[in-house]
Design an enzyme around this catalytic site. Structure first.
Site, mmCIF file in Angstrom:
data_model
loop_
_atom_site.group_PDB
_atom_site.id
_atom_site.type_symbol
_atom_site.label_atom_id
_atom_site.label_comp_id
_atom_site.label_asym_id
_atom_site.label_seq_id
_atom_site.Cartn_x
_atom_site.Cartn_y
_atom_site.Cartn_z
ATOM 1 N N HIS A 192 0.818 -1.208 0.000
ATOM 2 C CA HIS A 192 0.000 0.000 0.000
ATOM 3 C C HIS A 192 0.856 1.265 0.000
ATOM 4 C CE1 HIS A 192 -3.880 -2.074 1.649
ATOM 5 N NE2 HIS A 192 -3.464 -2.556 0.493
ATOM 6 N N SER A 196 0.682 -1.006 -6.300
ATOM 7 C CA SER A 196 0.798 -2.302 -6.961
ATOM 8 C C SER A 196 1.274 -2.153 -8.396
ATOM 9 C CB SER A 196 -0.569 -3.003 -6.942
ATOM 10 O OG SER A 196 -0.535 -4.201 -7.669
ATOM 11 N N LYS A 219 -14.731 -8.643 -6.555
ATOM 12 C CA LYS A 219 -13.899 -9.566 -7.335
ATOM 13 C C LYS A 219 -13.178 -10.553 -6.421
ATOM 14 C CE LYS A 219 -11.695 -8.129 -10.993
ATOM 15 N NZ LYS A 219 -10.721 -7.472 -11.910
ATOM 16 N N ASP A 220 -12.560 -10.049 -5.351
ATOM 17 C CA ASP A 220 -11.873 -10.927 -4.397
ATOM 18 C C ASP A 220 -12.850 -11.852 -3.689
ATOM 19 O OD1 ASP A 220 -9.541 -9.729 -5.093
ATOM 20 O OD2 ASP A 220 -9.305 -8.560 -3.255
ATOM 21 N N GLU A 263 6.211 -33.627 1.246
ATOM 22 C CA GLU A 263 4.963 -33.183 0.631
ATOM 23 C C GLU A 263 5.233 -32.609 -0.757
ATOM 24 O OE1 GLU A 263 1.364 -32.975 2.750
ATOM 25 O OE2 GLU A 263 2.612 -34.696 2.278
#
Length: 370
Positions: A192, A196, A219-220, A263
């Protein structure tokens, strides 16, 4: 407090060109919350004892639906986190988001911490595969020059993997979770603070912005609902899909599994480790790969270079190949192919980071588009 939340979630100016690939951070944070909550519940019931841990973990799935759900949420949560990590870091590499130095550096440290945290959690059930994976990987510490022996005894707590190490692993697993939360907040702070990246890869990309709410919250939220749907679906249809058969056999120091493997999110690194005959050589190979992967350079986005796209997708293909080879038995020709693929992926990463360099200007390289 309300003004801080509003400034970082509601009224945050965000580039309108951000695609669904930029939802990864919120998805990882959401599943991290699931991991922490489920982990706290399991930690209240877990017993760190080499004689009791295996039975204690198995009891989680038989005592009631709630504990069964919490345990498998914790198992599948880490799988979804690393799937999202791969997509998130892949997007950062493809669009050269690593030119945002603060965000990339903290994010890469966060990835390494998640790998350590996942490995520590893998040891806790104390089944055959977790015990022998701990034995194999901890033995690498003994190969470190000068301080190897001291470092091994400090981590393991003795001459071999015993109950002493299990207690230390449990303590480290719990403590490291809160460190990861702190780094996540720091990662968000740098994001922030500097802004971005965007698919157009232009430093003037904030000329056309929208508020984060409600455009990106919707959207998220949509992506999160889809992921939670698949998350619940795989738990109900095939809950043991990511577990090895050895996960239901108690650890036995006298019986070695036919094929020791970690894994799936460690398999590529495991293939690199055992592709070199020397333990130190394999460790150096992995460290070189991680160093080149981290190295922040100033490149333009793959969107503007067909050659760079070829290098990127060849590297991705080699990473998945190494993941497959890590699950194979260490015999010819798998070991040879692993060695070739390991050196080739490092070479491609050097090309990817070293070529197509552009001058630095502002937050990230300036590319003009019409």
């Amino acid at each position: 407090m309300v003004s801080v939340m509003r400034g970082n979630i509601v009224d945050l100016p965000t580039n309108i060109s951000l695609s669904y690939f930029w939802c990864g951070g919120f998805m990882i944070s959401s599943f991290l919350v699931i991991q922490v909550v489920s982990g706290v519940v399991l930690s209240l019931l877990y017993v760190a004892d080499s004689l009791l841990s295996f039975g204690c973990v198995l009891d989680f799935t038989s005592e009631g639906l709630f504990l069964w759900l919490v345990r498998y949420m914790h198992i599948w949560g880490v799988t979804f986190i690393f799937l999202l990590f791969l997509a998130h870091m892949g997007r950062s590499l493809y669009y050269s988001s690593y030119s945002k130095l603060g965000v990339w550096n903290v994010g890469f440290v966060l990835y390494l911490l998640m790998l350590v945290e996942a490995f520590l959690g893998y040891i806790l059930p104390w089944h055959q595969m977790s015990f022998w994976a701990a034995t194999v990987l901890s033995s690498i510490l003994q190969s470190v020059p000068l301080v190897g022996g001291v470092l091994y005894k400090y981590v393991v707590g003795g001459f071999s993997v015993t109950n002493c190490m299990l207690v230390r692993v449990f303590s480290a697993h719990v403590c490291l979770a809160f460190i990861i939360i702190g780094f996540s907040v720091l990662h968000l702070f740098y994001l922030h603070k500097g802004g971005s990246n965007n698919p157009l890869f232009v430093s003037g990309g904030y000329g056309d912005v929208v508020f984060f709410h409600s455009f990106f919250t919707n959207k998220d939220g949509f992506v999160l609902m889809c992921l939670l749907f698949f998350f619940g679906l795989v738990m109900l249809i095939s809950p043991d899909l990511v577990l090895d058969v050895e996960s239901y056999i108690q650890a036995d120091p006298m019986v070695t599994p036919v094929s020791i493997k970690p894994e799936w999110y460690f398999l590529a690194f495991y293939a690199m480790l055992r592709s070199v005959e020397s333990k130190v050589g394999g460790l150096v190979l992995v460290l070189v790969f991680l160093f080149v992967l981290w190295l922040p350079t100033l490149n333009k986005s793959c969107s503007y270079s067909l050659g760079r796209q070829y290098v990127f997708w060849c590297g991705v293909s080699l990473f998945f190949l190494l993941t497959y080879l890590g699950a194979c038995h260490p015999e010819p020709p798998f070991v040879l192919i692993s060695k070739i693929a390991s050196f080739l992926i490092i070479f491609l990463l050097v090309m990817f980071k070293g070529l197509w360099v552009v001058p630095y200007s502002g937050g990230f390289p300036r590319v003009m588009v019409s």
